[in-house]
Design an enzyme around this catalytic site. Sequence first.
Site, short mmCIF file in Angstrom:
data_model
loop_
_atom_site.label_atom_id
_atom_site.label_comp_id
_atom_site.label_asym_id
_atom_site.label_seq_id
_atom_site.Cartn_x
_atom_site.Cartn_y
_atom_site.Cartn_z
N HIS A 112 -9.49 0.14 2.97
CA HIS A 112 -8.51 0.02 1.88
C HIS A 112 -7.15 0.47 2.38
O HIS A 112 -7.02 1.58 2.90
CB HIS A 112 -8.96 0.89 0.70
CG HIS A 112 -7.91 1.07 -0.35
ND1 HIS A 112 -7.31 0.01 -1.00
CD2 HIS A 112 -7.34 2.18 -0.87
CE1 HIS A 112 -6.43 0.47 -1.87
NE2 HIS A 112 -6.41 1.79 -1.81
N GLU A 136 -4.00 -20.49 11.05
CA GLU A 136 -5.23 -19.75 11.31
C GLU A 136 -5.81 -19.09 10.06
O GLU A 136 -6.98 -18.69 10.05
CB GLU A 136 -5.02 -18.69 12.41
CG GLU A 136 -4.15 -17.55 11.96
CD GLU A 136 -4.28 -16.31 12.86
OE1 GLU A 136 -5.17 -16.26 13.70
OE2 GLU A 136 -3.47 -15.40 12.68
N GLU A 138 -12.02 7.04 -3.30
CA GLU A 138 -12.55 5.69 -3.57
C GLU A 138 -13.98 5.53 -3.06
O GLU A 138 -14.44 4.42 -2.81
CB GLU A 138 -11.65 4.62 -2.93
CG GLU A 138 -10.20 4.63 -3.37
CD GLU A 138 -9.97 4.27 -4.84
OE1 GLU A 138 -10.95 3.95 -5.53
OE2 GLU A 138 -8.81 4.33 -5.27
N HIS A 193 -1.32 -2.30 -6.11
CA HIS A 193 -1.93 -1.13 -5.45
C HIS A 193 -2.20 -1.38 -3.97
O HIS A 193 -1.72 -0.65 -3.12
CB HIS A 193 -3.23 -0.75 -6.19
CG HIS A 193 -3.89 0.47 -5.65
ND1 HIS A 193 -4.55 1.39 -6.44
CD2 HIS A 193 -4.02 0.95 -4.38
CE1 HIS A 193 -5.02 2.37 -5.68
NE2 HIS A 193 -4.72 2.11 -4.42
N HIS A 209 -2.62 0.12 1.73
CA HIS A 209 -1.51 -0.22 0.82
C HIS A 209 -0.54 -1.14 1.56
O HIS A 209 0.57 -0.73 1.92
CB HIS A 209 -0.82 1.06 0.33
CG HIS A 209 -1.69 1.95 -0.50
ND1 HIS A 209 -1.31 3.20 -0.93
CD2 HIS A 209 -2.94 1.74 -1.01
CE1 HIS A 209 -2.27 3.73 -1.66
NE2 HIS A 209 -3.28 2.89 -1.72
#
Length: 275
Positions: A140, A170, A116, A211, A142
């Site tokens: 990133h 919050e 990525e 994803h 999952h």
Amino acid sequence: MKVLEAAFIKGFIRICANGYAKGWHERNGGNLSYRARPEEIESVKEELNENAPWREIGATVPGLANEYFVATGSGKYMMNVACDPEDSICIIKVDETGTKFKIVWGLVNGGRPTSELPSHLMNLEVVKARTNGAYRIVYHAHCTNIIALTFALPLEDKVFTHELWEMATECPIVFPAGVGVVPWMVPGGEEIAIATSKLMKTYDIAIWAHHGIFVTGPDFDTTWGLIDTVEKSAEILVKVYSMTGGKKTQTITDEDFRQLEGPFNVKFNDEFLGK
Ligand code: 2HA
Ligand code: ZN
């Protein structure tokens, strides 16, 4: 100084280990990048190989020209970063045109930075510009409950933002701009990178349908705190939907949210509060 003794590398490794412990990094899932400060790179330069070959990024990021980044390796497991960092992560330098990079440290058994990389660098470029250089991290993961929600909620920024804000007081304070949602797309390429970086012009959080999630921030603790808060909120939402089918008996109202702005010195994204 040795690379592995540097505080920025220790902070980087800590996120990888914590994310794995959270269950967000099955197999080789997820990736992390950090735009290093010049003085941090200076402090470890004895170990950097500046003669490494240049390779194509697969995206154009002139706003990051000549900068150095720490990144996880493509196909590497977050599980292994803490015990074998030299095999799992790397330091790269972007060239003066913003189209090429070279690996100056790490990935000692070969490999490339994260699959990525285009998304990471395009996002880092956007948020660097948006925050006058303050933001340095793109992460990133999952995250289980966030992914689950992308099967249940409409893939709209407003719906995701409002639902996540409602799940804990919050939340709107931690992410007042809200969250953006990218529909299902092929990962790893320039197209999803462009879609994500468009959202990062407004948000610190972009959800990839079916994803995972991308978050950004200025330092490791703030970025970790953000993803932890968002995923916790998603977990509560999954529980609420599981118990009630989405019919909440009561919730935090838009009028309640408005009352937070003054005491907490934040301004919420008006688009997401009913008017
Ligand atoms: O590295 O998470 O999106 C594996 C991924 C790609
Ligand atoms: Zn992924």
